[in-house]
Enzyme design. Sequence first.
Site, PDB file in Angstrom:
ATOM      1  N   ARG A   1       0.564 -92.701 -74.005  1.00 51.38           N
ATOM      2  CA  ARG A   1       0.302 -94.002 -73.987  1.00 51.38           C
ATOM      3  C   ARG A   1       0.097 -95.190 -73.154  1.00 51.38           C
ATOM      4  NH1 ARG A   1       2.387 -99.399 -74.087  1.00 51.38           N
ATOM      5  NH2 ARG A   1       0.763-100.438 -75.717  1.00 51.38           N
TER       6      ARG A   1
ATOM      7  N   HIS B   1      -1.846 -98.874 -68.725  1.00 47.89           N
ATOM      8  CA  HIS B   1      -1.541 -99.006 -67.470  1.00 47.89           C
ATOM      9  C   HIS B   1      -1.984 -98.783 -66.298  1.00 47.89           C
ATOM     10  CE1 HIS B   1       0.733-101.918 -69.778  1.00 47.89           C
ATOM     11  NE2 HIS B   1       1.898-100.987 -69.661  1.00 47.89           N
TER      12      HIS B   1
END
Length: 139
Positions: free
Chosen positions: A98, A103
Amino acid sequence: MDKEVVQQKLLLLQRCIQRVKEKTPAEAEILEADFDLQDIVVLNLQRAVQISIDISTHILADTLSVPSTMAEAFLLLHREGVLSKDVAKSMSRSVGLRNVAVHEYTNLDWDVVHAVALHHLDDFIHFGEEVVLWLDAHD
């Protein structure tokens, strides 16, 4: 804890799992070459992790256990008797995917994403099953 909130989130989790199953191609190379499939698979994997975190923190809100990280939420659910050790560990590892998806999207390894989509969706299924069992035992 609001049991209905958890149940609604579990339905959303099932939908994400189903979307990943439906859209994951047989070969990683196909995923790597198809931007639309990438978006669908990664978004739904990312959502599955986030929904699982949300469920965990919602359950933990009624305890004195406050996770310092997203991954720790699953380990605390094991300590609270909600999850088995194996499920807690596999779910805590899912937070890494995730984080990369959110990011560092341009650095995603499509072989890894493909492997997760093909071989680790059961982690989310087992998570949901164990949460349901715990909910049923705590009516």
